[in-house]
Each structure stands twice: as C-alpha cells, then as structure tokens.
Design an enzyme around this catalytic site. Structure first.
Site, short mmCIF file in Angstrom:
data_model
loop_
_atom_site.label_atom_id
_atom_site.label_comp_id
_atom_site.label_asym_id
_atom_site.label_seq_id
_atom_site.Cartn_x
_atom_site.Cartn_y
_atom_site.Cartn_z
N CYS A 294 0.84 -1.21 0.00
CA CYS A 294 0.00 0.00 0.00
C CYS A 294 0.87 1.26 0.00
O CYS A 294 1.84 1.35 0.76
CB CYS A 294 -0.93 -0.01 1.22
SG CYS A 294 -2.08 1.38 1.20
N CYS B 239 0.10 5.01 6.94
CA CYS B 239 -0.55 4.85 8.24
C CYS B 239 0.43 4.17 9.21
O CYS B 239 0.90 3.05 8.96
CB CYS B 239 -1.81 4.00 8.08
SG CYS B 239 -2.86 4.58 6.71
N CYS C 98 0.19 0.44 10.32
CA CYS C 98 -0.22 -0.60 9.39
C CYS C 98 0.91 -1.46 8.82
O CYS C 98 1.85 -0.94 8.19
CB CYS C 98 -1.02 0.01 8.23
SG CYS C 98 -1.72 -1.28 7.18
N CYS D 202 -16.16 -9.90 5.53
CA CYS D 202 -15.61 -8.57 5.27
C CYS D 202 -14.33 -8.70 4.45
O CYS D 202 -13.38 -9.36 4.86
CB CYS D 202 -15.32 -7.89 6.61
SG CYS D 202 -14.65 -6.24 6.41
N CYS E 273 -19.38 -7.09 3.54
CA CYS E 273 -18.74 -5.83 3.94
C CYS E 273 -17.45 -5.72 3.14
O CYS E 273 -16.80 -6.73 2.86
CB CYS E 273 -18.43 -5.85 5.44
SG CYS E 273 -17.59 -4.36 6.02
N CYS F 140 -19.69 1.02 8.49
CA CYS F 140 -18.90 0.42 9.56
C CYS F 140 -17.72 1.37 9.76
O CYS F 140 -16.88 1.50 8.87
CB CYS F 140 -18.43 -0.97 9.13
SG CYS F 140 -17.29 -1.73 10.30
N ARG G 108 -18.02 -3.13 17.83
CA ARG G 108 -17.25 -4.37 17.64
C ARG G 108 -15.95 -4.34 18.44
O ARG G 108 -15.17 -3.38 18.35
CB ARG G 108 -16.92 -4.59 16.16
CG ARG G 108 -16.09 -5.87 15.95
CD ARG G 108 -15.82 -6.21 14.50
NE ARG G 108 -17.04 -6.38 13.76
CZ ARG G 108 -17.35 -5.74 12.64
NH1 ARG G 108 -16.49 -4.89 12.12
NH2 ARG G 108 -18.49 -5.94 12.03
#
Ligand code: SAM
Ligand code: DTB
Ligand code: SF4
Length: 349
Positions: free
Chosen positions: A60, A64, A67, A104, A135, A195, A267
C-alpha cells in the site's frame, strides 16, 4: 444519569467535555451505565460474528503508522495481487461453516481504481449468494464506486476515522481526516450501511480517545457498526513500540462508545489475541456486540475459532442470527435493521 445514557435517544451534538466526563466516571459506575444502555437497545447475550479476508494484501502506498501493509515499512508482509473470485468464495464458505454471518473483504489500497471495481463487485455478488452479509474495506472511494458496490449487493462499507481529528496528522500524512469524511458521505448517499470506528493504544491521550468517539457520534448518522481496534503493534511499523494501553482504559473506551451511540453495534475488533478472556468478558458487558472470528484478521493473528466457541459457551453468549431467506432479497433482519424487503424474503416482519 441523563436521558441519553439510559435510553435509545440518538444525539449528534456531543460536546468533548461530556464524553470526557463519561470516561472519568468511576469504573463500576461507567460499566453499569453502559450495560444498561446495551440491554435497553440490544440482546446483551447476542454477538454478531464477522470474518475478515484480505483480498489484496500489502504494497500500500499510504503511510498509516500502525499498518503492516504500508509498502514503506519493512514488516515482512509481501505485496500480492487481488485474489481470484473462486478463492475468495472458498474462504467465505469456510467462514459461514464456522458460524460467521458477515464476510468482510479488505484491500490494501489507498482506494480502488475504476478497473478493480467489477472484480470486487463479482466477489460481493457471489458471497452474498451464499447467504452472508457482505462488507468491504477498500480505502477512499472514487466517483460512482459506492453506488456500483451497493448495486452488487454490498451491505456494509468499513472506513475508519482511526483517531481523533487533532491526532490524525501524527499517524497519517498521505491523506486528510476530511478525505475520510467525504468517503463516508458517499457511502451513506449510496444507501450502504457504515462500519466506522478507530484504533486505541497509538499513544493518544484520553481526551483524544474522547475526540475520536465525539467525531464518530457526531457524524450525520451513527455508523451502524463501530469497530474499536486495540493497536496490534507490528515490528517494522512506526508504532511497533507504542506503550500498551491499560486494559481497563480499553474497556472504558468500549463503554463510552456504547453510551454515545446506543443503537450501533460496537465491535471488539483487532487486538483480541493480546487480550485475556476476562478482559473480553468485561468488553462484552460494557457493550461490545460483535467480533471478528477466524484465525487471521488481515495479516495478523486472531484467537482460534475453537477458543472463541468455548468463550461463547463459558459466557452464555450466542451468535447473532441472520434470518433465513431474508438475504435473498438483499435485506437482512439480524436485529440491526428494521425494514422488510417487501418481497422475496420469508421473514415475518
Ligand atoms: N486500506 C483501507 C483503509 O485503510 O481504509 C482498508 C484496509 S485497512 C487495513 C482497515 C483498517 O484496519 C484501518 O483503518 C485500521 O483501523 C485497521 N488496522 C490496520 N492495521 C492495524 C493494526 N496494526 N492494529 C489495529 N488496527 C489496524
Ligand atoms: C477494522 O476496523 N479492523 C479490521 C477491519 N476493520 C478491516 C482490520 C484490523 C487489521 C489488523 C491488522 C492486520 O491484521 O493487518
Ligand atoms: Fe494502506 Fe489501509 Fe494500511 Fe493505511 S491502513 S497503509 S490505507 S492498507
């Protein structure tokens, strides 16, 4: 106790000081209030079970700090291309067999390209046909993407605010907090369920945890699903050595989320493998009503399925059911939606 903390009323005008005051309550008082809100709005013994699959792992371009999938950090996660539909379906069937009602699909993208959407749409159509809620979490959405995903049968789009607006710039530099708000607006406009939550344990202050919950609760609609992740510290990321959050402070965060967004499903998301069973039980008492089940999250570990099944038995919890037949018409009655599709489904609503 004010009316908002005992009933079902939805507020979108939370002041930071009010949310901090909830955090500052004596622990037992906070938990009692949160549980009362939980029981007034939900079956406190029912837990929605989702399973995650990374359909496009690693590589990616974003930065972040938490991550493991950011290309620029050396975490040992290798970049892969988008999975084939058949392989995704095999994983979705296994998730259903293990008791999941929602599947998901996550992609390590800043956002999908136009050319990615048809293949993801096919995955959504096929997973939905298995009788699972769907999701996806694909990053920032472009023009028309949310609508195309909705048309394919997507139920939820996961897009987290991640942290408070005033701490965001410490964690992510390749996009703005406002970019996330824009995608959330596209998701709502397309009629998808949201979400949206965040991560705690990234070195933020209690005030900043309150700021995250304030930003979530003051969105135009409360997200139907609110994942609260505990940072999974991954070697190679800038947050690998972040100070671990006090477990009771994490429980407080769940409790306050429960109170300020009373009808949402909160969650207990990433980080369960690092939590004791007793801590998870406190989180369920404080208002958590959903988990990810399955041995992997996206790239990091999660408790064994057998361990989670045993935990449910020990705590007299049961998986939240998706009513038979309802999914065929695209609407699922799992105690979290209230409209009937009006045709094609076999539910009694
Ligand atoms: N790339 C897309 C995006 O960022 O929206 C989707 C996938 S991204 C991995 C989904 C979410 O996973 C992030 O928003 C973050 O909240 C969560 N996440 C990622 N790494 C994490 C970690 N180490 N610990 C806890 N949560 C994490
Ligand atoms: C969310 O809030 N947490 C999930 C899901 N949404 C996509 C992701 C957790 C990822 C944890 C780190 C990993 O496994 O790579
Ligand atoms: Fe990329 Fe999402 Fe990870 Fe950020 S959280 S680096 S956008 S995969």
């Amino acid at each position: 106790m004010d009316g908002s903390s005992i009933g079902t009323s939805l507020r979108h005008d939370w002041k930071l000081a009010e949310i901090e005051a909830l955090f500052n309550l004596p622990f037992m008082d906070l938990l009692a209030r949160a549980h009362a809100v939980h029981a007034a709005n939900h079956d406190p013994d029912a837990v929605q079970v989702s399973t995650l699959l990374s359909i496009k792992t690693g590589g990616c371009p974003e930065d972040c700090a938490y991550c493991p999938q950011a290309q620029r950090y050396h975490t040992g996660v290798e970049a892969q291309k988008l999975m084939d539909v058949e392989d995704v379906l095999a994983r979705a069937r296994a998730a259903k067999a293990a008791g999941a009602s929602r599947f998901c699909m996550g992609a390590a993208w800043r956002g999908p390209k136009d050319r990615d959407i048809p293949k993801v749409a096919e995955m959504i159509r096929e997973v939905k046909a298995l009788g699972l809620e769907t999701c996806a979490t694909l990053g920032l959405l472009g023009e028309g993407h949310a609508r195309q995903l909705k048309d394919a049968g997507l139920d939820y789009y996961n897009h987290n605010l991640d942290t408070s607006p005033d701490y965001y710039g410490e964690i992510i530099h390749t996009r703005e907090f406002e970019d996330r708000l824009d995608t959330l607006q596209d998701i709502r406009a397309a009629g998808l369920k949201t979400c949206c939550g965040g991560i705690v344990g990234m070195g933020e202050t209690r005030t900043q945890r309150a700021g995250l919950l304030q930003a979530l609760a003051n969105l135009p609609e409360h997200p139907q699903s609110v994942p609260i992740n505990q940072l999974v510290p991954v070697p190679g990321t800038p947050l690998a050595d972040a100070d671990k959050i006090d477990p009771f402070e994490f429980v407080r965060t769940i409790a306050v989320a429960r109170i300020v967004m009373p009808q949402s499903i909160v969650r207990l998301s990433a980080g369960r493998q690092q939590m004791s069973d007793e801590m998870q039980a406190l989180c369920f008492f404080a208002g958590a009503g959903s988990i990810f089940m399955g041995e992997k999250l996206l790239t990091t570990g999660n408790p064994d399925v057998a361990h989670d099944h045993a935990l449910f038995r020990r705590l007299d919890l049961h998986p939240m059911q998706v009513e038979a037949g309802a999914h065929e018409a695209g609407i699922v009655h799992a105690g979290i939606t209230d409209a009937c599709c009006g045709g094609g489904c076999t539910c009694a609503a």
